[in-house]
Design a protein around this motif. Structure first.
Motif, PDB file in Angstrom:
ATOM      1  N   LEU A   1       0.803  -1.226   0.000  1.00  0.00           N
ATOM      2  CA  LEU A   1       0.000   0.000   0.000  1.00  0.00           C
ATOM      3  C   LEU A   1       0.843   1.286   0.000  1.00  0.00           C
ATOM      4  O   LEU A   1       0.540   2.209  -0.763  1.00  0.00           O
ATOM      5  N   PRO A   2       1.921   1.404   0.800  1.00  0.00           N
ATOM      6  CA  PRO A   2       2.718   2.639   0.752  1.00  0.00           C
ATOM      7  C   PRO A   2       3.309   2.901  -0.636  1.00  0.00           C
ATOM      8  O   PRO A   2       3.354   4.046  -1.084  1.00  0.00           O
ATOM      9  N   VAL A   3       3.754   1.843  -1.311  1.00  0.00           N
ATOM     10  CA  VAL A   3       4.309   1.999  -2.661  1.00  0.00           C
ATOM     11  C   VAL A   3       3.201   2.426  -3.621  1.00  0.00           C
ATOM     12  O   VAL A   3       3.406   3.287  -4.486  1.00  0.00           O
ATOM     13  N   LEU A   4       2.023   1.852  -3.447  1.00  0.00           N
ATOM     14  CA  LEU A   4       0.885   2.212  -4.296  1.00  0.00           C
ATOM     15  C   LEU A   4       0.530   3.681  -4.123  1.00  0.00           C
ATOM     16  O   LEU A   4       0.227   4.387  -5.103  1.00  0.00           O
ATOM     17  N   PHE A   5       0.567   4.177  -2.898  1.00  0.00           N
ATOM     18  CA  PHE A   5       0.297   5.590  -2.654  1.00  0.00           C
ATOM     19  C   PHE A   5       1.312   6.477  -3.384  1.00  0.00           C
ATOM     20  O   PHE A   5       0.962   7.529  -3.931  1.00  0.00           O
ATOM     21  N   ILE A   6       2.567   6.063  -3.387  1.00  0.00           N
ATOM     22  CA  ILE A   6       3.603   6.838  -4.083  1.00  0.00           C
ATOM     23  C   ILE A   6       3.303   6.882  -5.576  1.00  0.00           C
ATOM     24  O   ILE A   6       3.382   7.943  -6.213  1.00  0.00           O
ATOM     25  N   PHE A   7       2.937   5.731  -6.145  1.00  0.00           N
ATOM     26  CA  PHE A   7       2.603   5.694  -7.574  1.00  0.00           C
ATOM     27  C   PHE A   7       1.408   6.590  -7.891  1.00  0.00           C
ATOM     28  O   PHE A   7       1.391   7.283  -8.908  1.00  0.00           O
ATOM     29  N   ILE A   8       0.406   6.571  -7.022  1.00  0.00           N
ATOM     30  CA  ILE A   8      -0.783   7.395  -7.260  1.00  0.00           C
ATOM     31  C   ILE A   8      -0.428   8.880  -7.174  1.00  0.00           C
ATOM     32  O   ILE A   8      -0.914   9.696  -7.956  1.00  0.00           O
ATOM     33  N   ALA A   9       0.437   9.249  -6.221  1.00  0.00           N
ATOM     34  CA  ALA A   9       0.859  10.649  -6.110  1.00  0.00           C
ATOM     35  C   ALA A   9       1.602  11.087  -7.369  1.00  0.00           C
ATOM     36  O   ALA A   9       1.371  12.187  -7.892  1.00  0.00           O
ATOM     37  N   ILE A  10       2.498  10.232  -7.875  1.00  0.00           N
ATOM     38  CA  ILE A  10       3.233  10.556  -9.106  1.00  0.00           C
ATOM     39  C   ILE A  10       2.279  10.616 -10.289  1.00  0.00           C
ATOM     40  O   ILE A  10       2.393  11.481 -11.169  1.00  0.00           O
ATOM     41  N   ALA A  11       1.290   9.698 -10.304  1.00  0.00           N
ATOM     42  CA  ALA A  11       0.275   9.754 -11.359  1.00  0.00           C
ATOM     43  C   ALA A  11      -0.497  11.063 -11.297  1.00  0.00           C
ATOM     44  O   ALA A  11      -0.893  11.620 -12.329  1.00  0.00           O
ATOM     45  N   GLY A  12      -0.710  11.582 -10.079  1.00  0.00           N
ATOM     46  CA  GLY A  12      -1.373  12.877  -9.939  1.00  0.00           C
ATOM     47  C   GLY A  12      -0.568  13.994 -10.577  1.00  0.00           C
ATOM     48  O   GLY A  12      -1.123  14.879 -11.247  1.00  0.00           O
ATOM     49  N   VAL A  13       0.765  13.947 -10.401  1.00  0.00           N
ATOM     50  CA  VAL A  13       1.628  14.935 -11.052  1.00  0.00           C
ATOM     51  C   VAL A  13       1.506  14.816 -12.573  1.00  0.00           C
ATOM     52  O   VAL A  13       1.418  15.823 -13.286  1.00  0.00           O
ATOM     53  N   GLY A  14       1.475  13.586 -13.072  1.00  0.00           N
ATOM     54  CA  GLY A  14       1.472  13.363 -14.513  1.00  0.00           C
ATOM     55  C   GLY A  14       0.128  13.540 -15.172  1.00  0.00           C
ATOM     56  O   GLY A  14       0.054  13.577 -16.406  1.00  0.00           O
ATOM     57  N   THR A  15      -0.950  13.636 -14.392  1.00  0.00           N
ATOM     58  CA  THR A  15      -2.287  13.805 -14.970  1.00  0.00           C
ATOM     59  C   THR A  15      -2.838  15.182 -14.624  1.00  0.00           C
ATOM     60  O   THR A  15      -2.788  16.108 -15.433  1.00  0.00           O
ATOM     61  N   LEU A  16      -3.325  15.364 -13.405  1.00  0.00           N
ATOM     62  CA  LEU A  16      -3.865  16.663 -12.999  1.00  0.00           C
ATOM     63  C   LEU A  16      -2.774  17.733 -12.990  1.00  0.00           C
ATOM     64  O   LEU A  16      -2.999  18.872 -13.417  1.00  0.00           O
ATOM     65  N   GLY A  17      -1.570  17.365 -12.491  1.00  0.00           N
ATOM     66  CA  GLY A  17      -0.477  18.334 -12.466  1.00  0.00           C
ATOM     67  C   GLY A  17      -0.056  18.753 -13.862  1.00  0.00           C
ATOM     68  O   GLY A  17       0.269  19.921 -14.105  1.00  0.00           O
ATOM     69  N   THR A  18      -0.057  17.801 -14.800  1.00  0.00           N
ATOM     70  CA  THR A  18       0.271  18.130 -16.182  1.00  0.00           C
ATOM     71  C   THR A  18      -0.748  19.092 -16.773  1.00  0.00           C
ATOM     72  O   THR A  18      -0.399  20.029 -17.497  1.00  0.00           O
TER      73      THR A  18
END
Length: 463
Positions: free
Chosen positions: A341-358
Motif C-alpha cells: 500500500l505505501p508503494v501504491l500511494f507513491i505511484f498514485i501521487a506521481i500519477a497525480g503529477v502526470g495527470t492533474l499536475g500536467t
C-alpha cells in the motif's frame, strides 16, 4: 523613471498579481471541488436508488460527463466573447453562475434533474476556466508566468483534495446534498471580494484601444504596458481578435496541438477523479481507502504541479509537460501490479503529477502561447476542446465497468492516452513571431530608451 518609482511599480504589480491569483485560484478550487465531489459521492448514489434514482455504471458515467459538456459550452462561449468583453466581467458572472448551479443540484431528486443541473453548473465553470488563465497571464510578472499560472490552476487539484477530504469527514453526517451545498459558498464570500479586488486587465483595455482606462489601471496596479506597445510596433499583434486570431496562420498549428494536449490531460483528470475510488474498490480496498486514493492523487498534483512550474519558467513548459505525461503513463501501468500500500500511494501521487499536475502546466503553456488579442479565445479553445477528453474520461470508465473489464484495462488505456499527450506536446511549434518580437523589443529598449510604464510613453507613440 527613478529607481524609487520603478520599485514602487514593482511592489504594486506584485500585490495586484497576488490578489488576482488568489481570486482566480479560489474560483478554480471550487471547479476542482465540483470535478471530484461527483466521484466522491458516486458510490453512495449508485448504492441507494432512493437518492436520485437507479444508477447503472453506464448511466453514472454519462452523468459524470454532463458537467463537462456544460464546461465545454461555457468555455467556448466565453472564448468567443472574452477578447471582446473583458476578463473581469466574465469571472464575476462565472462565480455567481456555478455557485447557484451547485446549490440547486443539491436539491435535485431525479437522474434527469441532477444531470441537467450538472450541465448548467458546468457552463459557469467553463467561464472561469476560459478566463482565469488569460487574466493571470496579463497580470503575472515577467519571468514568473508559469509559476503564477500554476498557482491559479493548482486550484483545480486543490479542490479535488478538499472534496476528497470533506467526503471522508462529512459524507456520513451531512450526506451528498450537504457536500454539494458547500460548493455553492463562493457566491457568499468570493464574489464580494472579486467585486472590490479584481481589476480589469489594462493590457486587454489597451488591445481594445481604451488607452485612458488602460493607463489609469496600469498606474494603480503597477502592470507594465510597454510589451504591448512594442508588440504593436513590431507587428506581432494582428488586427484579428478572438477565435479568428487563434486560427490565423500565426497560431493555427499550435492551437490544434494544444487542444489535443488539453484533451489528453483532461481525459486523464476526469477519468481518474470519477472512477479511481470505484476501480480501487475492485482491487479490494474499502470506501475510506478509496477516497484516500483521491486525496493522494490530487495532493500529488498540487505539490508536483507547483514544483514543475518552477522548472517550466526556467527551461520552458514544453519539455516539462512531455516529461510529466510520460511519468503518468509509467505509473499508471505500475498501478496494475500488487505492490504494498505505501508503494501504491507513491505511484498514485506521481500519477497525480502526470495527470492533474500536467493539466495545470498545460493551462500555463496555453495562456502564455498567445498574444493579448487571442489569449482568452486561445485558452477557451484549449480548455473547451480539452473538455471533450473530460467527457470521454468518465464515459470510458463506465463502459469498462459495464463490460466487467478490470481496473487494469482502464489503467492501460489511460496510460496510452498519456503517451499520446506527450507526443503532441513535442510537436507544438515554437511561437516564432512572438520570440522575434521580443528580440526586437530588446533592441528598441536599448536604442530608444522606452520607459517601463505606459504612462511614460509619449502620447504620439502610444497605441
Amino acid at each position: 523613471m527613478s529607481n524609487t518609482l520603478v520599485a514602487e511599480d514593482t511592489r504594486k504589480e506584485a500585490r495586484t498579481a497576488a490578489w488576482v491569483a488568489a481570486i482566480a485560484c479560489t474560483a478554480l478550487i471550487f471547479d476542482g471541488y465540483d470535478l471530484t465531489i461527483y466521484g466522491t459521492v458516486l458510490t453512495t448514489l449508485m448504492n441507494d436508488p432512493s437518492q436520485i434514482g437507479q444508477l447503472t455504471p453506464a448511466v453514472a458515467g454519462t452523468l459524470g460527463s454532463y458537467a463537462l459538456m456544460g464546461v465545454l459550452v461555457g468555455a467556448l462561449t466565453c472564448g468567443a466573447v472574452g477578447d471582446y468583453f473583458g476578463r473581469r466581467r466574465l469571472i464575476l458572472i462565472g462565480i455567481a453562475w456555478f455557485s447557484i448551479g451547485m446549490f440547486f443540484t443539491a436539491l435535485s431528486t431525479s437522474v434527469f434533474a441532477f444531470g441537467a443541473l450538472r450541465f448548467l453548473t458546468g457552463i459557469g465553470l467553463g467561464a472561469i476556466l476560459a478566463t482565469a488563465g488569460a487574466t493571470i497571464a496579463e497580470f503575472a510578472p515577467a519571468g514568473r508566468r508559469n509559476f503564477y499560472n500554476a498557482i491559479v490552476y493548482s486550484g483545480i487539484p486543490a479542490g479535488g483534495v478538499l472534496a476528497a477530504f470533506l467526503g471522508i469527514l462529512l459524507l456520513e453526517p451531512i450526506g451528498w446534498r450537504g457536500l454539494f451545498m458547500i460548493g455553492a459558498l463562493p457566491i457568499v464570500f468570493l464574489l464580494p471580494i472579486a467585486l472590490f479586488k479584481l481589476p480589469e486587465s489594462p493590457r486587454w483595455l489597451l488591445s481594445r484601444g481604451r488607452r485612458a482606462e488602460a493607463e489609469a489601471i496600469a498606474a494603480r496596479t503597477g502592470v507594465p504596458l510597454v510589451e504591448e506597445v512594442i508588440m504593436q510596433r513590431t507587428g506581432a499583434v494582428k488586427e484579428k481578435t478572438g477565435f479568428a486570431a487563434v486560427f490565423s496562420s500565426q497560431f493555427r498549428t499550435g492551437a490544434i496541438l494544444l487542444g489535443f494536449m488539453s484533451f489528453s490531460g483532461l481525459l486523464l483528470t476526469y477519468g481518474l477523479n470519477t472512477w479511481l475510488p470505484k476501480i480501487m474498490e475492485g482491487y479490494g480496498y474499502g470506501k475510506t481507502y478509496s477516497l484516500t486514493f483521491l486525496l493522494v492523487l490530487n495532493s500529488g498534483a498540487v505539490i508536483g504541479g507547483m514544483l514543475a512550474s518552477k522548472l517550466a519558467d526556467r527551461s520552458g513548459p514544453q519539455r516539462i509537460v512531455a516529461t510529466t505525461f510520460v511519468l503518468a503513463a509509467i505509473t499508471l501501468a505500475l498501478m496494475t501490479f500488487a505492490f504494498p500500500l505505501p508503494v501504491l500511494f507513491i505511484f498514485i501521487a506521481i500519477a497525480g503529477v502526470g495527470t492533474l499536475g500536467t493539466q495545470v502546466l498545460i493551462y500555463g503553456f496555453t495562456s502564455n502561447y498567445y498574444t493579448t488579442n487571442a489569449r482568452a479565445a486561445g485558452v477557451a479553445w484549449g480548455s473547451g476542446f480539452g473538455r471533450l477528453g473530460g467527457i470521454f474520461g468518465p464515459l470510458i470508465g463506465g463502459w469498462l465497468l459495464a463490460a466487467n473489464l478490470g481496473g487494469a484495462t482502464a489503467f492501460y488505456i489511460f496510460g496510452a492516452v498519456a503517451l499520446f499527450g506527450a507526443l503532441v506536446t513535442i510537436l507544438v511549434p515554437r511561437q516564432r513571431t512572438v520570440e522575434q518580437a521580443k528580440a526586437k523589443a530588446e533592441e528598441i529598449l536599448e536604442t530608444q530608451d522606452i520607459p517601463a510604464s505606459a504612462t511614460d510613453i509619449p502620447v504620439t507613440d502610444r497605441v
